[in-house]
Design a protein around this motif. Structure first.
Motif, short mmCIF file in Angstrom:
data_model
loop_
_atom_site.label_atom_id
_atom_site.label_comp_id
_atom_site.label_asym_id
_atom_site.label_seq_id
_atom_site.Cartn_x
_atom_site.Cartn_y
_atom_site.Cartn_z
N GLN A 1 0.85 -1.05 -0.14
CA GLN A 1 0.00 -0.06 0.08
C GLN A 1 0.88 1.31 -0.12
OE1 GLN A 1 -3.08 -1.83 -0.71
NE2 GLN A 1 -3.80 0.25 0.40
N ASN A 2 0.42 2.32 -0.29
CA ASN A 2 1.02 3.71 -0.30
C ASN A 2 0.87 4.18 1.05
OD1 ASN A 2 1.50 3.78 -3.07
ND2 ASN A 2 -0.42 4.66 -3.72
N LEU A 3 2.10 4.72 1.69
CA LEU A 3 1.86 5.13 2.82
C LEU A 3 1.04 6.28 2.99
CD1 LEU A 3 5.84 5.22 4.01
CD2 LEU A 3 4.17 3.51 4.51
N GLY A 4 0.31 6.36 4.19
CA GLY A 4 -0.63 7.13 4.23
C GLY A 4 -1.90 7.27 3.57
N GLY A 5 -2.24 6.10 2.67
CA GLY A 5 -3.24 5.96 1.83
C GLY A 5 -4.32 5.36 2.44
N PRO A 6 -5.41 4.62 1.74
CA PRO A 6 -6.44 4.16 2.26
C PRO A 6 -6.21 3.02 3.01
CG PRO A 6 -6.57 3.98 -0.05
CD PRO A 6 -5.60 4.98 0.21
N LEU A 7 -6.97 2.49 3.89
CA LEU A 7 -6.78 1.12 4.57
C LEU A 7 -6.74 -0.08 3.56
CD1 LEU A 7 -9.21 1.40 7.64
CD2 LEU A 7 -6.46 1.61 7.55
N SER A 8 -5.78 -0.93 3.69
CA SER A 8 -5.49 -2.15 2.98
C SER A 8 -6.71 -2.84 3.13
CB SER A 8 -4.40 -3.02 3.20
OG SER A 8 -4.37 -3.35 4.49
N PRO A 9 -7.14 -4.07 2.31
CA PRO A 9 -8.32 -4.79 2.50
C PRO A 9 -8.37 -5.51 3.72
CG PRO A 9 -7.55 -4.72 0.20
CD PRO A 9 -6.61 -4.15 0.84
N CYS A 10 -7.19 -6.03 4.01
CA CYS A 10 -7.02 -6.83 5.20
C CYS A 10 -7.26 -5.84 6.43
CB CYS A 10 -5.62 -7.32 5.45
SG CYS A 10 -5.57 -8.99 4.31
N MET A 11 -6.81 -4.69 6.48
CA MET A 11 -7.01 -3.69 7.79
C MET A 11 -8.54 -3.37 7.52
SD MET A 11 -4.72 -3.22 9.91
CE MET A 11 -5.75 -1.92 10.70
N GLU A 12 -9.26 -3.08 6.42
CA GLU A 12 -10.56 -2.74 6.49
C GLU A 12 -11.39 -4.16 6.88
OE1 GLU A 12 -12.55 -0.47 5.47
OE2 GLU A 12 -11.50 0.87 4.29
N TYR A 13 -11.00 -5.23 6.78
CA TYR A 13 -11.59 -6.42 7.39
C TYR A 13 -11.63 -6.45 8.82
CZ TYR A 13 -12.67 -11.21 8.64
OH TYR A 13 -13.19 -12.13 9.30
N LEU A 14 -10.57 -6.20 9.50
CA LEU A 14 -10.24 -5.85 10.85
C LEU A 14 -11.11 -4.82 11.57
CD1 LEU A 14 -6.36 -6.33 11.43
CD2 LEU A 14 -8.25 -8.07 11.44
N VAL A 15 -11.10 -3.67 10.70
CA VAL A 15 -11.94 -2.45 11.29
C VAL A 15 -13.47 -3.12 11.12
CG1 VAL A 15 -12.84 -0.18 10.61
CG2 VAL A 15 -10.15 -0.82 10.61
N GLN A 16 -13.90 -3.63 10.13
CA GLN A 16 -15.41 -3.92 9.89
C GLN A 16 -15.91 -4.90 10.93
OE1 GLN A 16 -15.84 -4.72 5.79
NE2 GLN A 16 -15.55 -2.65 5.02
N GLU A 17 -14.94 -5.88 11.03
CA GLU A 17 -15.25 -7.20 12.15
C GLU A 17 -15.11 -7.00 13.41
OE1 GLU A 17 -16.97 -9.61 10.84
OE2 GLU A 17 -17.10 -8.77 9.07
N LYS A 18 -14.47 -5.70 13.80
CA LYS A 18 -14.08 -5.33 15.13
C LYS A 18 -13.03 -6.38 15.56
CE LYS A 18 -18.42 -2.78 15.89
NZ LYS A 18 -19.54 -2.55 16.53
N VAL A 19 -12.21 -6.59 14.79
CA VAL A 19 -11.38 -7.78 15.10
C VAL A 19 -10.23 -7.22 16.30
CG1 VAL A 19 -9.22 -9.26 14.40
CG2 VAL A 19 -11.41 -8.96 12.89
N LEU A 20 -9.74 -6.16 16.35
CA LEU A 20 -9.00 -5.55 17.36
C LEU A 20 -9.55 -5.49 18.58
CD1 LEU A 20 -6.93 -2.91 15.46
CD2 LEU A 20 -6.14 -5.38 15.76
N ALA A 21 -11.15 -4.87 18.62
CA ALA A 21 -11.69 -4.76 19.89
C ALA A 21 -11.87 -6.16 20.46
CB ALA A 21 -13.10 -4.19 19.55
#
Length: 751
Positions: free
Chosen positions: A102-122
């Motif tokens: 990914q480009n630094l500072g760009g949009p979230l990568s698909p994997c990070m998007e998945y973590l965000v949407q599924e609240k994996v980190l929480a």
């Protein structure tokens, strides 16, 4: 999940079981190469599925295990008995691989998007807080460190990312001496590095600001402070609920609390790293972070109590004379590693050395915190240190009835003044040492009064140490000790008899000359020559000092004035550099009306000033008293007194210079200066010395014993007669004063 990964997983499980049965060492690199070969072969048959699908698989497997453990009756299994560590490792590997593309500072990568949407980190944070399966918290911290290391700092502002991180930060403070301290420290260090890259991130860790994931516009810390308690007739239950509501609304800084928790670690490396992170946090100039730290964390109290504990651990039988020579490293890291360093051999071992080094290194760390923080936090730390440490341990020890305790803490106080460098802490300590009784509440005597009393009366060793403490205070760059102890009294120029000076050129005080000086400065563009610091009659001034001791009383015919000149020029240049920020005037001019400081000084209770219009102040008055009694004091006291006067004379302040270094200055009645006092002393001891047989031999022997500048003579010295010692001191002291006056003249001329 790809065929190669399934086969690799089965193969690795089989090999691991075989390894456990045979208790043989395996080669992980070999297994990795086998997996890579299988992966390459599988990619030829069928392309790999998207990383998000692999991530989804590993997360589903991990969450199933963790959910079962949440409802497990009895002792839950250890995390090593499950596949949770492996799933976390695979998830991190997928995230890292995608983030690198990914480009630094760009949009979230698909994997990070998945973590965000599924609240994996929480959910991971929730599993870590409950620590089920046992030990998962350690692996979650490792996972988050990997994510933070490869995630751009701008992405940390997303609420689904920073809120789980807040949860893990608060988890650090759950337990003292946690078994996961190493992983906790690495996590906090990585987070602090992200804050260093983007200081606005720090606001996400000030609660309740971070509850919304953003900072409200126009926020001030008072918005979250509890209201002022008011008297009311409500019931106790209502009061309790109101108190709980206030506690919830108060800002909290879990990141600072977590670091303070790790500061108490028994592991020296972890404690040191926690302190490094605290320095980084307090140096952030963002929003109201420093105000929250100062008002709603235990950091100021922690620093003060660390100093108190370290000072109380110093044994009373420590040698005060050796404290001055203890070296300090550039970093305070040794405070957590005791004193096992190479420096120990350089100064030798003595009782209390390790405890003193520990205290001084804690002081260095406090000084570093104050220097790195802004005025709000720095002032809070200084005021807390003054209240808890200075007014507590130090005041009690300095006024102790035990002379050994007083001696130890005077030496420690001098070292404290030498060690500190941050302007806020320097002036906090100096103000505490120099404030007057009128500035204090209550009947306690000021530290200034106490130090002056220690200088004025025996025992001898306490006099020496108190005088040296005053010199350290005067020499401290950036301190206000000179202003408080001396300048507030001489700036009125009450010592100068202007009626006699109208037709003399020994001073620079006429208004016409002042206007001419300003015109000269405007024409040339450079500061004009100071006629106070570089008077036209400099040769006369030098001769007056050098001729103060008559020819027949001189212990040597050798002219060593040049050796004093070299030292004076070097010292004056150094002092001018340290005083450049004070903005002192260039000429000694009588003010039209007394300044506030002078008025304050004139209100002091001082019997010595009755009948005089000028009072030298407590320091100069004490020094003049010492000079008058030079023949009565021991040589080492006289040496310390003359050294202190020379230090004051070197300062580039015109009024102090004029008062100390201009013998031709017309004085008001009763005013004492070094020149007039020394002249009277010479007059008093002149005839008694001449009446003694072989007085020249006595002078030569005394000079040899004091200075070691000539061959030893076969002549017995009368150690009880201090007049000869005083004469040698005056002889050398006048050379030093003459050299300082001439060095200032040369410096002004070459500027």
């Amino acid at each position: 999940m790809s065929c190669a990964e399934i086969f690799g997983f089965v193969l690795s499980e089989a090999l691991c079981r075989s390894d456990q049965r045979l208790k043989a060492k395996s080669d992980p690199a070999m297994f990795s190469r086998i997996t890579d070969v299988l992966q390459a072969a599988a990619d030829v048959v069928a392309p790999p599925c998207p990383r998000v699908e692999d991530l989804r698989y590993h997360w589903s497997q991990l969450s199933m295990v963790c959910q079962r453990c949440q409802h497990y009756e009895g002792q839950p299994p250890a995390v090593e008995e499950t596949h949770v560590p492996r799933h976390l490792t695979q998830m991190l590997r997928l995230l890292v691989a995608e983030e690198r593309e990914q480009n630094l500072g760009g949009p979230l990568s698909p994997c990070m998007e998945y973590l965000v949407q599924e609240k994996v980190l929480a959910l991971l944070a929730s599993y870590a807080r409950s620590d089920r399966p046992l030990g998962i918290r350690q692996h979650v911290y490792m996972f988050l460190v990997g994510v933070l290391n490869h995630l751009h700092h701008s992405h940390l502002h997303h609420a689904p990312i920073h809120k789980p991180l807040q949860t893990m930060v608060r988890a650090v403070g759950d337990m003292r001496a946690s078994p996961y301290e190493a992983e906790e420290m690495e996590f906090l260090m990585t987070l602090c590095e992200k804050i260093r890259q983007d200081s606005s991130i720090i606001l996400l860790y000030i609660l309740p600001l971070a509850l919304t994931g953003s900072v409200p516009t126009g926020y001030t810390p008072e918005d979250s402070f509890p209201p002022t308690p008011k008297r009311s007739s409500i019931s106790g239950e209502a009061s309790d609920s109101a108190q709980q509501s206030e506690d919830k609304s108060m800002p909290k800084f879990p990141l600072v609390d977590a670091l303070l928790n790790l500061c108490h670690s028994a592991d020296a490396h972890i404690a040191s790293s926690a302190h490094d992170c605290l320095v980084l946090i307090v140096s952030v100039r963002e929003g109201q972070s420093s105000s929250t730290i100062s008002r709603h964390t235990l950091l100021p109290h922690y620093l003060a109590m660390r100093l108190v504990t370290a000072a109380e651990d110093i044994p009373v039988d420590s040698e005060p004379a050796l404290i001055e020579d203890i070296p300090l490293s550039d970093r305070a890291r040794e405070v957590f590693e005791n004193s096992d360093s190479e420096e120990e051999d350089e100064i030798g071992e003595f009782p209390g050395r390790a405890e003193i080094v520990t205290f001084l290194n804690w002081l260095t760390f406090c000084d570093k915190i104050v220097g790195a923080s802004d005025g709000v936090l720095g002032s809070t730390v200084c005021s807390t240190m003054r209240e808890v440490f200075l007014e507590g341990v130090l005041r009690g020890s300095l006024v102790n009835v035990d002379e050994d305790v007083v001696s130890l803490y005077i030496a420690l106080m001098a070292k404290i003044v030498t060690v500190v460098t941050s302007p806020l802490l320097v002036n906090c300590i100096i103000s505490w040492l120099t404030e007057d009784c009128e500035e204090l509440d209550g009947s306690d005597c000021s530290m200034r009064q106490h130090i002056m009393s220690l200088c004025a009366k025996p025992p001898h060793h306490l006099q020496i140490q108190a005088l040296r403490l005053l010199q350290v205070m005067i020499e401290k760059p950036g301190s206000n000790a000179v202003q408080t102890l001396a300048l507030n009294y001489v700036v009125s120029r009450g010592y100068h008899d202007s009626s006699v000076a109208e037709h003399q050129q020994s001073s620079w005080s006429d208004e016409e000359d002042e206007r001419y000086k300003h015109r000269d400065e405007e024409a040339t563009g450079t500061p004009p020559l100071s006629r106070t610091l570089a008077p036209a009659n400099i040769n006369k001034i030098v001769k007056q000092f050098l001729a103060l001791v008559p020819e027949e009383l001189r212990s040597t015919k050798q002219d060593d004035f040049e050796s004093y000149m070299a030292d004076a020029q070097r010292q004056y240049k150094d002092i001018c550099r340290s005083c450049v920020s004070f903005g002192w005037p260039r000429e000694a001019v009588t003010p039209e009306c007394p300044s506030d400081a002078s008025s304050t000084a004139s209100r002091e209770s001082r019997p010595e000033a009755e009948g005089n219009t000028f009072y030298e102040g407590p320091l100069l008055s004490m020094l003049m008293d010492f000079l008058e009694r030079l023949p009565e004091h021991d040589y080492d006291i006289n040496l310390q007194v003359t050294s202190l006067v020379s230090t004051l004379a070197l300062l580039p302040h015109p009024h102090l210079h004029e008062y100390l270094l201009n013998p031709s200055l017309p004085l008001t009645g009763g005013v004492r200066t070094p020149y007039t006092v020394l002249s009277r002393v010479i007059s008093n001891i002149h005839q008694p010395i001449l009446e003694r047989e072989d007085y020249l031999d006595h002078l030569k022997v005394t000079r040899y014993h004091l200075l070691g500048t000539m061959e030893e003579l076969d002549f017995e010295r009368d150690s009880e007669d201090r007049k000869f010692e005083a004469l040698i001191v005056i002889e050398e002291f006048t050379k030093e004063l003459a050299s300082i006056a001439f060095a200032k003249y040369n410096s002004e001329g070459s500027a």
